[in-house]
Design an enzyme around this catalytic site. Structure first.
Site, PDB file in Angstrom:
ATOM      1  CG  ASN A 111      72.656  19.512  16.451  1.00 27.43           C
ATOM      2  OD1 ASN A 111      73.059  18.355  16.281  1.00 27.43           O
ATOM      3  ND2 ASN A 111      71.364  19.820  16.421  1.00 27.43           N
ATOM      4  CG  HIS A 113      67.512  20.294  13.061  1.00 22.38           C
ATOM      5  ND1 HIS A 113      67.084  19.285  13.896  1.00 22.38           N
ATOM      6  CD2 HIS A 113      66.397  20.844  12.511  1.00 22.38           C
ATOM      7  CE1 HIS A 113      65.749  19.240  13.866  1.00 22.38           C
ATOM      8  NE2 HIS A 113      65.313  20.169  13.039  1.00 22.38           N
ATOM      9  CB  SER A 140      70.350  24.517   9.952  1.00 22.96           C
ATOM     10  OG  SER A 140      69.178  24.863   9.243  1.00 22.96           O
ATOM     11  CG  ASP A 149      67.111  21.329  16.921  1.00 23.87           C
ATOM     12  OD1 ASP A 149      68.250  20.879  17.097  1.00 23.87           O
ATOM     13  OD2 ASP A 149      66.114  20.605  16.793  1.00 23.87           O
TER      14      ASP A 149
END
Ligand code: GRF
Length: 196
Positions: A111, A113, A140, A149
């Site tokens: 992912n 973020h 990140s 996260d």
């Protein structure tokens, strides 16, 4: 499955909205690239710009509805398996996946973020940054685990927070870094240099 694969990797991107990170991944890994190719884009939102961007690039784009998490995940899992996907990239995917789904993809799901994790997790990270008055933020790319996260960070980039910044100016400063960082992080994972 462990990276490196010893062959070109098949990527899927899950996106809910605008799809600018998706576009940067498609651009970074065009069909002729030896490292990876984006073979599937899934969105939980029927009209998402991300789906249009994928179609425009000739990438298979599928809307999978989200009446509930289980139904979405079952359909998504079938599509991912049928497309023989090696690595799943969440890019502006605004849903929380179940522990079961994430476990199935452990070490193979990333992912992006817009903060320097573990700081400013979850919603409105730029608002959190401004409220705290910190002097740096960034973005990140991290492995996804069942938290929000919370998975291991693969790579980060930072930018200064400047006097007079708003959520919009911060987002505009961070977004181009996300576009550069995500393909870089994907390469780090595919090469086996960063593992969960
Ligand atoms: C990005 O800032 C991403 O980090 C966050 O949502 C935004 C998505 O933008 N999770 P886009 O859909 O990739 O343009």
């Amino acid at each position: 499955m462990k990276f490196p694969l010893g062959r070109k990797a098949r990527l899927a991107v899950l996106a809910s909205g605008r799809g600018s990170n998706l576009a940067s991944l498609i651009e970074a890994f065009p069909p002729g690239d030896p490292t990876a190719e984006v073979v599937l884009v899934i969105s939980d939102k029927p009209g998402a710009a991300a789906l249009r961007r994928a179609e425009d690039a000739g990438v298979r784009a599928v809307h999978v509805p989200w009446p509930d998490r289980l139904s979405f995940e079952q359909q998504a899992q079938t599509l991912l398996e049928d497309a023989r996907v090696d690595l799943v990239c969440l890019a502006g995917f605004m849903r929380l996946l179940s522990a079961r789904f994430v476990d199935d993809w452990e070490g193979r799901i990333l992912n992006v973020h817009p903060s320097l994790l573990p700081l400013h997790k979850g919603l409105n990270p730029h608002r959190q940054v401004l409220a705290e008055g910190v002097s740096q933020t960034g973005c990140s790319v991290h492995f996804v685990d069942s938290g929000m996260d919370t998975g291991k960070v693969v790579a980060q980039r930072s930018v200064p927070v400047l006097p007079g910044d708003t959520e919009e100016t911060l987002a505009a400063r961070v977004l181009p870094l996300e576009h550069a960082l995500y393909p870089e992080a994907v390469r780090l994972v595919l090469s086996g240099e960063v593992a969960p």
